[in-house]
Write a protein that holds these residues in place. Structure first.
Motif, PDB file in Angstrom:
ATOM      1  N   UNK A  38       0.839  -1.203   0.000  1.00 19.59           N
ATOM      2  CA  UNK A  38       0.000   0.000   0.000  1.00 19.59           C
ATOM      3  C   UNK A  38       0.872   1.251   0.000  1.00 19.59           C
ATOM      4  N   UNK A  39       1.793   1.310  -0.929  1.00 26.94           N
ATOM      5  CA  UNK A  39       2.716   2.433  -1.016  1.00 26.94           C
ATOM      6  C   UNK A  39       2.008   3.730  -1.374  1.00 26.94           C
ATOM      7  N   UNK A  40       0.992   3.647  -2.201  1.00 28.55           N
ATOM      8  CA  UNK A  40       0.293   4.864  -2.611  1.00 28.55           C
ATOM      9  C   UNK A  40      -0.446   5.497  -1.440  1.00 28.55           C
ATOM     10  N   UNK A  41      -1.077   4.696  -0.604  1.00 27.23           N
ATOM     11  CA  UNK A  41      -1.778   5.234   0.573  1.00 27.23           C
ATOM     12  C   UNK A  41      -0.784   5.801   1.583  1.00 27.23           C
ATOM     13  N   UNK A  42       0.337   5.108   1.776  1.00 27.07           N
ATOM     14  CA  UNK A  42       1.368   5.605   2.677  1.00 27.07           C
ATOM     15  C   UNK A  42       1.943   6.919   2.155  1.00 27.07           C
ATOM     16  N   UNK A  43       2.179   7.010   0.869  1.00 26.51           N
ATOM     17  CA  UNK A  43       2.692   8.244   0.278  1.00 26.51           C
ATOM     18  C   UNK A  43       1.729   9.400   0.439  1.00 26.51           C
ATOM     19  N   UNK A  44       0.442   9.142   0.245  1.00 30.36           N
ATOM     20  CA  UNK A  44      -0.555  10.200   0.419  1.00 30.36           C
ATOM     21  C   UNK A  44      -0.617  10.663   1.874  1.00 30.36           C
ATOM     22  N   UNK A  45      -0.555   9.710   2.797  1.00 32.30           N
ATOM     23  CA  UNK A  45      -0.583  10.067   4.217  1.00 32.30           C
ATOM     24  C   UNK A  45       0.652  10.873   4.611  1.00 32.30           C
ATOM     25  N   UNK A  46       1.813  10.480   4.110  1.00 31.48           N
ATOM     26  CA  UNK A  46       3.050  11.190   4.452  1.00 31.48           C
ATOM     27  C   UNK A  46       3.077  12.584   3.838  1.00 31.48           C
ATOM     28  N   UNK A  47       2.591  12.723   2.620  1.00 34.58           N
ATOM     29  CA  UNK A  47       2.563  14.040   1.981  1.00 34.58           C
ATOM     30  C   UNK A  47       1.607  14.980   2.702  1.00 34.58           C
ATOM     31  N   UNK A  48       0.455  14.479   3.099  1.00 34.05           N
ATOM     32  CA  UNK A  48      -0.490  15.352   3.814  1.00 34.05           C
ATOM     33  C   UNK A  48       0.012  15.664   5.223  1.00 34.05           C
ATOM     34  N   UNK A  49       0.655  14.695   5.882  1.00 32.74           N
ATOM     35  CA  UNK A  49       1.250  14.953   7.198  1.00 32.74           C
ATOM     36  C   UNK A  49       2.310  16.047   7.105  1.00 32.74           C
ATOM     37  N   UNK A  50       3.162  15.930   6.117  1.00 32.96           N
ATOM     38  CA  UNK A  50       4.243  16.889   5.972  1.00 32.96           C
ATOM     39  C   UNK A  50       3.718  18.284   5.654  1.00 32.96           C
ATOM     40  N   UNK A  51       2.771  18.378   4.750  1.00 32.08           N
ATOM     41  CA  UNK A  51       2.214  19.688   4.413  1.00 32.08           C
ATOM     42  C   UNK A  51       1.527  20.356   5.588  1.00 32.08           C
ATOM     43  N   UNK A  52       0.767  19.596   6.338  1.00 32.62           N
ATOM     44  CA  UNK A  52       0.087  20.141   7.510  1.00 32.62           C
ATOM     45  C   UNK A  52       1.084  20.551   8.591  1.00 32.62           C
ATOM     46  N   UNK A  53       2.108  19.744   8.783  1.00 34.84           N
ATOM     47  CA  UNK A  53       3.095  20.042   9.812  1.00 34.84           C
ATOM     48  C   UNK A  53       3.933  21.256   9.439  1.00 34.84           C
ATOM     49  N   UNK A  54       4.197  21.454   8.166  1.00 32.38           N
ATOM     50  CA  UNK A  54       4.904  22.663   7.738  1.00 32.38           C
ATOM     51  C   UNK A  54       4.079  23.895   8.081  1.00 32.38           C
ATOM     52  N   UNK A  55       2.767  23.826   7.890  1.00 28.34           N
ATOM     53  CA  UNK A  55       1.902  24.964   8.247  1.00 28.34           C
ATOM     54  C   UNK A  55       1.939  25.228   9.754  1.00 28.34           C
ATOM     55  N   UNK A  56       1.931  24.178  10.553  1.00 28.57           N
ATOM     56  CA  UNK A  56       2.011  24.347  12.004  1.00 28.57           C
ATOM     57  C   UNK A  56       3.360  24.933  12.396  1.00 28.57           C
ATOM     58  N   UNK A  57       4.415  24.494  11.734  1.00 23.34           N
ATOM     59  CA  UNK A  57       5.750  24.996  12.034  1.00 23.34           C
ATOM     60  C   UNK A  57       5.887  26.473  11.663  1.00 23.34           C
ATOM     61  N   UNK A  58       5.275  26.893  10.575  1.00 22.45           N
ATOM     62  CA  UNK A  58       5.297  28.306  10.198  1.00 22.45           C
ATOM     63  C   UNK A  58       4.564  29.140  11.237  1.00 22.45           C
ATOM     64  N   UNK A  59       3.421  28.651  11.711  1.00 25.43           N
ATOM     65  CA  UNK A  59       2.680  29.382  12.749  1.00 25.43           C
ATOM     66  C   UNK A  59       3.493  29.459  14.041  1.00 25.43           C
ATOM     67  N   UNK A  60       4.174  28.376  14.402  1.00 22.07           N
ATOM     68  CA  UNK A  60       4.985  28.376  15.624  1.00 22.07           C
ATOM     69  C   UNK A  60       6.170  29.320  15.495  1.00 22.07           C
ATOM     70  N   UNK A  61       6.789  29.357  14.333  1.00 25.15           N
ATOM     71  CA  UNK A  61       7.916  30.261  14.120  1.00 25.15           C
ATOM     72  C   UNK A  61       7.467  31.717  14.169  1.00 25.15           C
TER      73      UNK A  61
END
Length: 145
Positions: A38-61
């Motif tokens: 299930x590489x495609x599902x894992x890739x989608x989950x990791x991409x959405x996790x990373x994008x969301x976490x970047x937004x949280x990191x920008x707000x924290x900075x």
């Protein structure tokens, strides 16, 4: 004024030691666990996790740069502010790599690349620890002593 970057590099590399140890422990105890089907599902989950976490990191900075007070003044005076900014920058780069590895996992689901899911999961686990460290750091900076 000396620029002190060693604390940032140490704090960035410590979680990877735990991730590598956890990888070998999981491989030893649970040999049947695999994400290759299930590489495609894992890739989608990791991409959405990373994008969301970047937004949280920008707000924290943004919040951290807006902080004033004695704690922030001491960080700037003793030269540790550059270390904090470097830790944020390394975490941004790490999350960007996780994002593109997630996209790459989705794109190569038909012709798999070995170890790519494990690398992606390991980097996302380390980035979660880095984000936790940064949020605890912001909490400590915002406290009035």
């Amino acid at each position: 004024m000396r620029i002190k970057i060693t604390p940032a590099i140490i704090l960035f590399t410590i979680p990877y030691a735990f991730v590598v140890a956890a990888y070998y422990i999981v491989r030893r105890l649970a040999e049947g666990v695999s994400f290759s089907e299930h590489r495609d599902a894992l890739g989608a989950a990791m991409a959405s996790y990373s994008g969301t976490t970047i937004a949280i990191l920008i707000a924290a900075l943004t919040f951290m740069m807006g902080l004033g007070g004695r704690n922030m003044y001491k960080l700037k005076a003793y030269g540790y502010m550059s270390s904090i900014v470097i830790l944020y920058a390394l975490t941004f780069v790490e999350l960007g790599i996780v994002f593109f590895v997630g996209i790459f996992l989705m794109a190569t689901s038909k012709t798999p690349i070995p170890m790519l899911p494990s690398i992606c999961i390991g980097m996302s686990a380390a980035s979660l620890v880095h984000i936790s460290l940064l949020l605890v750091q912001i909490f400590n900076f915002s406290k009035a002593r």
